[in-house]
Design a protein around this motif. Structure first.
Motif, PDB file in Angstrom:
ATOM      1  N   GLN A   1       0.916  -1.387  -0.020  1.00  0.00           N
ATOM      2  CA  GLN A   1      -0.027   0.107  -0.171  1.00  0.00           C
ATOM      3  C   GLN A   1       0.734   1.400  -0.003  1.00  0.00           C
ATOM      4  OE1 GLN A   1      -3.279  -0.123  -0.428  1.00  0.00           O
ATOM      5  NE2 GLN A   1      -3.201  -2.276  -0.575  1.00  0.00           N
ATOM      6  N   GLU A   2       1.920   1.014  -0.094  1.00  0.00           N
ATOM      7  CA  GLU A   2       3.139   2.415   0.197  1.00  0.00           C
ATOM      8  C   GLU A   2       3.436   2.623  -1.101  1.00  0.00           C
ATOM      9  OE1 GLU A   2       7.054   3.548   2.619  1.00  0.00           O
ATOM     10  OE2 GLU A   2       6.771   1.571   2.216  1.00  0.00           O
ATOM     11  N   VAL A   3       3.352   3.839  -1.490  1.00  0.00           N
ATOM     12  CA  VAL A   3       3.792   4.463  -2.659  1.00  0.00           C
ATOM     13  C   VAL A   3       4.708   5.603  -2.384  1.00  0.00           C
ATOM     14  CG1 VAL A   3       3.192   5.735  -4.890  1.00  0.00           C
ATOM     15  CG2 VAL A   3       1.622   3.881  -3.845  1.00  0.00           C
ATOM     16  N   LYS A   4       6.126   5.631  -2.664  1.00  0.00           N
ATOM     17  CA  LYS A   4       7.029   6.438  -2.356  1.00  0.00           C
ATOM     18  C   LYS A   4       8.120   6.898  -3.350  1.00  0.00           C
ATOM     19  CE  LYS A   4      10.632   6.976   1.217  1.00  0.00           C
ATOM     20  NZ  LYS A   4      11.452   6.266   2.324  1.00  0.00           N
ATOM     21  N   LYS A   5       8.220   8.209  -3.542  1.00  0.00           N
ATOM     22  CA  LYS A   5       9.257   8.544  -4.704  1.00  0.00           C
ATOM     23  C   LYS A   5      10.614   8.204  -3.916  1.00  0.00           C
ATOM     24  CE  LYS A   5       9.071  11.239  -8.401  1.00  0.00           C
ATOM     25  NZ  LYS A   5       8.308  11.080  -9.626  1.00  0.00           N
ATOM     26  N   VAL A   6      11.392   7.646  -4.937  1.00  0.00           N
ATOM     27  CA  VAL A   6      12.792   7.223  -4.275  1.00  0.00           C
ATOM     28  C   VAL A   6      13.786   7.630  -5.930  1.00  0.00           C
ATOM     29  CG1 VAL A   6      12.092   5.563  -2.954  1.00  0.00           C
ATOM     30  CG2 VAL A   6      12.660   4.860  -5.094  1.00  0.00           C
ATOM     31  N   PHE A   7      15.115   7.473  -5.372  1.00  0.00           N
ATOM     32  CA  PHE A   7      16.082   7.641  -6.650  1.00  0.00           C
ATOM     33  C   PHE A   7      16.150   6.201  -7.411  1.00  0.00           C
ATOM     34  CE2 PHE A   7      18.158  10.705  -3.309  1.00  0.00           C
ATOM     35  CZ  PHE A   7      18.147  11.640  -4.265  1.00  0.00           C
ATOM     36  N   ALA A   8      15.913   6.374  -8.553  1.00  0.00           N
ATOM     37  CA  ALA A   8      15.793   5.292  -9.617  1.00  0.00           C
ATOM     38  C   ALA A   8      16.796   4.147  -9.145  1.00  0.00           C
ATOM     39  CB  ALA A   8      15.913   5.598 -10.959  1.00  0.00           C
ATOM     40  N   GLN A   9      18.091   4.588  -8.611  1.00  0.00           N
ATOM     41  CA  GLN A   9      19.270   3.530  -8.593  1.00  0.00           C
ATOM     42  C   GLN A   9      18.888   2.844  -7.244  1.00  0.00           C
ATOM     43  OE1 GLN A   9      19.932   7.017  -8.910  1.00  0.00           O
ATOM     44  NE2 GLN A   9      21.163   7.718  -7.455  1.00  0.00           N
TER      45      GLN A   9
END
Length: 205
Positions: free
Chosen positions: A53-61
């Protein structure tokens, strides 16, 4: 004698033309260097990772193979992946040169650098950022362009900056010779010699 003198005076103009051509060539190499610096911008540096349920913006690497990412409409795909939820249309012009949109269904692959033009989809990552197909293409282009850049010597790069200085110096020498000596044959040849010497100096050449 006139024809010999005229041929001699053509030398500085030939050297000047050659150097201006080299200057334009080096200018194009500079543009290529800036193009190389901007190539990495075609692949997003961030991704929206989905973990339950967690949607999080992260670095692609930070995203590993097997994890899931959310790709919104209008976004560039950050990693090579395979659609698991939804369907969309992808703009793969950057990769294939095809200007028409490509339909993508569940199970189809999306490649890093393509643009999601249809609907929001969820996809499973199939390769790391540095292993994506577009990254491999970019690295190949970088290597090709770097060879062009490094093939020009340091002396050639400085020649562009020094060309105007040497031309100005030659003009001053010529005017000075004319002012002090008039149109005598000696001053005519001396002016021609100085002009050739200045324009074809080692730094400029």
């Amino acid at each position: 004698l006139f024809s010999v003198t005229g041929a001699f005076l053509m030398l500085p103009f030939t050297f000047a033309l050659a150097n201006f051509i080299k200057a334009f060539e080096l200018k194009s190499i500079g543009a290529a260097a800036r193009f190389i610096d901007n190539l990495d911008n075609f692949i997003p540096k961030s991704a929206t990772r989905v973990n339950g349920q967690e949607v999080k913006k992260v670095f692609a690497q930070e995203v590993s193979v097997g994890e899931f990412i959310l790709i919104k409409v209008g976004e560039r795909v950050p990693l090579d992946c395979k659609i698991t939820v939804g369907s969309t249309m992808a703009d793969e012009n950057l990769l294939t040169g095809n200007i028409t949109l490509t339909p993508k269904q569940k199970g189809d692959s999306l490649f890093a650098g393509s643009i999601n033009k249809g609907r929001e989809v969820t996809a499973q990552v199939t390769s790391l950022r540095h292993n994506s197909k577009l990254t491999q293409v970019i690295e190949a282009v970088k290597e090709s362009e770097k060879k062009k850049i490094f093939s020009s010597s340091l002396l050639e790069r400085y020649s562009c900056k020094m060309l105007a200085f040497f031309l100005a110096l030659a003009a001053v020498q010529g005017i000075g010779c004319f002012y002090y000596s008039g149109f005598t044959r000696g001053s005519y040849w001396f002016m021609a010699f100085l002009f050739v010497l200045s324009v074809s100096g080692p730094i400029t050449y």
